[in-house]
Design a protein around this motif. Structure first.
Motif, PDB file in Angstrom:
ATOM      1  N   THR A 113       0.832  -1.201   0.000  1.00 39.56           N
ATOM      2  CA  THR A 113       0.000   0.000   0.000  1.00 39.56           C
ATOM      3  C   THR A 113       0.865   1.249   0.000  1.00 39.56           C
ATOM      4  OG1 THR A 113      -1.785  -1.139   1.177  1.00 39.56           O
ATOM      5  CG2 THR A 113      -1.766   1.270   1.273  1.00 39.56           C
ATOM      6  N   LEU A 114       1.896   1.253   0.837  1.00 42.74           N
ATOM      7  CA  LEU A 114       2.811   2.391   0.916  1.00 42.74           C
ATOM      8  C   LEU A 114       3.434   2.674  -0.442  1.00 42.74           C
ATOM      9  CD1 LEU A 114       5.403   2.983   3.742  1.00 42.74           C
ATOM     10  CD2 LEU A 114       6.054   3.198   1.356  1.00 42.74           C
ATOM     11  N   MET A 115       3.895   1.625  -1.134  1.00 42.19           N
ATOM     12  CA  MET A 115       4.531   1.825  -2.433  1.00 42.19           C
ATOM     13  C   MET A 115       3.527   2.297  -3.479  1.00 42.19           C
ATOM     14  SD  MET A 115       7.538  -0.943  -2.943  1.00 42.19           S
ATOM     15  CE  MET A 115       9.000  -0.845  -1.901  1.00 42.19           C
ATOM     16  N   SER A 116       2.329   1.735  -3.457  1.00 43.03           N
ATOM     17  CA  SER A 116       1.315   2.147  -4.431  1.00 43.03           C
ATOM     18  C   SER A 116       0.930   3.609  -4.241  1.00 43.03           C
ATOM     19  CB  SER A 116       0.071   1.256  -4.304  1.00 43.03           C
ATOM     20  OG  SER A 116       0.372  -0.079  -4.682  1.00 43.03           O
ATOM     21  N   LEU A 117       0.932   4.089  -3.007  1.00 42.08           N
ATOM     22  CA  LEU A 117       0.669   5.503  -2.743  1.00 42.08           C
ATOM     23  C   LEU A 117       1.800   6.373  -3.270  1.00 42.08           C
ATOM     24  CD1 LEU A 117      -0.665   5.239   0.919  1.00 42.08           C
ATOM     25  CD2 LEU A 117      -1.991   5.958  -1.072  1.00 42.08           C
ATOM     26  N   ALA A 118       3.043   5.922  -3.067  1.00 44.69           N
ATOM     27  CA  ALA A 118       4.196   6.697  -3.513  1.00 44.69           C
ATOM     28  C   ALA A 118       4.226   6.825  -5.034  1.00 44.69           C
ATOM     29  CB  ALA A 118       5.489   6.049  -3.013  1.00 44.69           C
ATOM     30  N   VAL A 119       3.819   5.769  -5.720  1.00 45.79           N
ATOM     31  CA  VAL A 119       3.834   5.774  -7.185  1.00 45.79           C
ATOM     32  C   VAL A 119       2.648   6.556  -7.750  1.00 45.79           C
ATOM     33  CG1 VAL A 119       3.729   4.284  -9.219  1.00 45.79           C
ATOM     34  CG2 VAL A 119       5.087   3.593  -7.262  1.00 45.79           C
ATOM     35  N   GLY A 120       1.561   6.635  -6.985  1.00 42.76           N
ATOM     36  CA  GLY A 120       0.368   7.304  -7.473  1.00 42.76           C
ATOM     37  C   GLY A 120      -0.708   6.355  -7.951  1.00 42.76           C
ATOM     38  N   LEU A 121      -0.527   5.051  -7.741  1.00 40.74           N
ATOM     39  CA  LEU A 121      -1.552   4.085  -8.123  1.00 40.74           C
ATOM     40  C   LEU A 121      -2.743   4.150  -7.171  1.00 40.74           C
ATOM     41  CD1 LEU A 121       0.700   1.002  -8.970  1.00 40.74           C
ATOM     42  CD2 LEU A 121      -0.418   2.562 -10.574  1.00 40.74           C
ATOM     43  N   LEU A 122      -2.493   4.582  -5.940  1.00 39.94           N
ATOM     44  CA  LEU A 122      -3.542   4.799  -4.953  1.00 39.94           C
ATOM     45  C   LEU A 122      -3.458   6.237  -4.454  1.00 39.94           C
ATOM     46  CD1 LEU A 122      -3.229   1.569  -2.748  1.00 39.94           C
ATOM     47  CD2 LEU A 122      -4.970   2.021  -4.496  1.00 39.94           C
ATOM     48  N   GLU A 123      -4.561   6.721  -3.918  1.00 39.53           N
ATOM     49  CA  GLU A 123      -4.600   8.065  -3.351  1.00 39.53           C
ATOM     50  C   GLU A 123      -4.822   7.968  -1.848  1.00 39.53           C
ATOM     51  OE1 GLU A 123      -7.023  12.290  -3.984  1.00 39.53           O
ATOM     52  OE2 GLU A 123      -7.273  10.613  -5.380  1.00 39.53           O
ATOM     53  N   ALA A 124      -4.034   8.688  -1.075  1.00 38.92           N
ATOM     54  CA  ALA A 124      -4.149   8.645   0.381  1.00 38.92           C
ATOM     55  C   ALA A 124      -5.452   9.278   0.840  1.00 38.92           C
ATOM     56  CB  ALA A 124      -2.959   9.358   1.022  1.00 38.92           C
ATOM     57  N   ASP A 125      -5.976   8.790   1.964  1.00 41.20           N
ATOM     58  CA  ASP A 125      -7.161   9.390   2.569  1.00 41.20           C
ATOM     59  C   ASP A 125      -6.805  10.645   3.359  1.00 41.20           C
ATOM     60  OD1 ASP A 125      -8.727   7.291   1.586  1.00 41.20           O
ATOM     61  OD2 ASP A 125      -8.304   6.058   3.347  1.00 41.20           O
ATOM     62  N   GLY A 126      -5.537  10.763   3.759  1.00 39.12           N
ATOM     63  CA  GLY A 126      -5.089  11.930   4.501  1.00 39.12           C
ATOM     64  C   GLY A 126      -3.585  11.936   4.602  1.00 39.12           C
ATOM     65  N   GLY A 127      -3.003  13.088   4.909  1.00 35.07           N
ATOM     66  CA  GLY A 127      -1.561  13.201   5.030  1.00 35.07           C
ATOM     67  C   GLY A 127      -0.914  13.722   3.767  1.00 35.07           C
ATOM     68  N   GLU A 128       0.416  13.806   3.807  1.00 33.74           N
ATOM     69  CA  GLU A 128       1.188  14.347   2.695  1.00 33.74           C
ATOM     70  C   GLU A 128       2.266  13.364   2.254  1.00 33.74           C
ATOM     71  OE1 GLU A 128       2.802  18.039   3.976  1.00 33.74           O
ATOM     72  OE2 GLU A 128       0.860  19.055   4.105  1.00 33.74           O
ATOM     73  N   ILE A 129       2.462  13.282   0.938  1.00 29.15           N
ATOM     74  CA  ILE A 129       3.476  12.410   0.342  1.00 29.15           C
ATOM     75  C   ILE A 129       4.333  13.252  -0.595  1.00 29.15           C
ATOM     76  CG2 ILE A 129       3.913  10.335  -1.027  1.00 29.15           C
ATOM     77  CD1 ILE A 129       1.071   9.410  -0.317  1.00 29.15           C
TER      78      ILE A 129
END
Length: 286
Positions: free
Chosen positions: A49-65
């Motif tokens: 999940t962490l990697m998919s958020l970093a790549v942009g495949l997923l969008e975080a519900d909150g926070g900053e990347i």
């Protein structure tokens, strides 16, 4: 780990939920440029999940990347970033040579000589179709495609899981050389500590969707010690904290006692430290 300003990848208070499951909660860390960082944790800890958020495949519900100073974009991978997913997605009908040609046409920084040399080192025939390759060979092709982009940051999700010992050693050598010679920041996830212990200089331990331990591997080893003795060690460890106790042996984080009398202190290895934290996380969840 470094501050966000000079980080290759950072997260601040990142949350991600899938239905009733909280995959990441308040996840914060910084990964130094030029480091080789291992993200470790049990299955389901949130590594993919962490990697998919970093790549942009997923969008975080909150926070900053932040990836190389930019926020991930769902419309395309950040410039300077390459990603090899756990299932190694490749066009199955393409030949290896066609995969590399595709890499050249879709990346402005493509280094065909380098990508081709990685395929040759793996002894994979350029004319072989992807669908005919073994899982280990698919991993080598996916890695060549990623490194051929000459990325500043390379994310690898469980990259060593399908490799035999000889191939694993070769891939580890390739990653270490790339980081040393080109300053590539390598971030790789695994739930098998022995796979990453020999390659990583930084560690990020996930558990329950949170970062439970992070830092340089050498520093983490220096900050912990094993203490074995006859009774309660509370009066001996000073400001230190007991991470885990098993019978008469305790893993302690803090300065070693100057005088131990009937107690014995030993240097833990990385397995001792990581398994202690993972066990503690499991006990919290029970």
């Amino acid at each position: 780990m470094s501050g966000a300003a000079d980080s290759a990848l950072s997260m601040r208070g990142v949350d991600k939920r899938f239905g009733s499951k909280q995959a990441l909660r308040g996840c914060s860390f910084d990964i130094e440029r030029g480091s080789i960082t291992a993200i470790v944790g049990a299955n389901g800890a949130g590594k993919s999940t962490l990697m998919s958020l970093a790549v942009g495949l997923l969008e975080a519900d909150g926070g900053e990347i932040s990836v190389l100073g930019r926020s991930p974009d769902r419309d395309g991978i950040c410039p300077g970033l390459a990603y090899v997913a756990q299932h190694k997605p490749l066009y199955s009908s393409f030949s290896v040579a066609e995969i590399l040609r595709f890499g050249g046409k879709s990346n402005t920084q493509w280094d065909n000589a380098y990508a081709t040399s990685l395929i040759a080192d793996a002894q994979i025939p350029p004319g072989a179709r992807v669908k005919s390759l073994s899982p280990g060979q698919r991993t080598r092709v996916a890695l060549a495609l990623a490194l051929g982009r000459r990325p500043e940051v390379l994310l690898l999700d469980e990259p060593l899981a399908e490799l035999d010992p000889v191939a694993r050693r070769s891939v580890v050598r390739t990653l270490m050389t790339d980081a040393a010679e080109h300053g590539t920041t390598v971030v790789l996830s695994s739930h098998v500590l022995s796979e990453v212990a020999e390659i990583a200089d930084q560690l990020l331990l996930l558990g329950g969707g949170r970062v439970r331990l992070s830092g340089a591997v050498d520093d983490l080893l220096d900050e912990h010690y094993l203490l074995t003795g006859p009774d309660d060690p509370a009066g001996l460890i000073g400001a230190g904290a007991i991470v885990q106790s098993q019978q008469r042996t305790h893993l302690v984080r803090g300065d070693r006692p100057n005088r131990a009398d009937d107690w014995r202190t030993e240097q833990p290895n990385l397995d001792d430290i990581v398994l202690a934290y993972l066990t503690t996380i499991d006990e919290e969840a029970a």
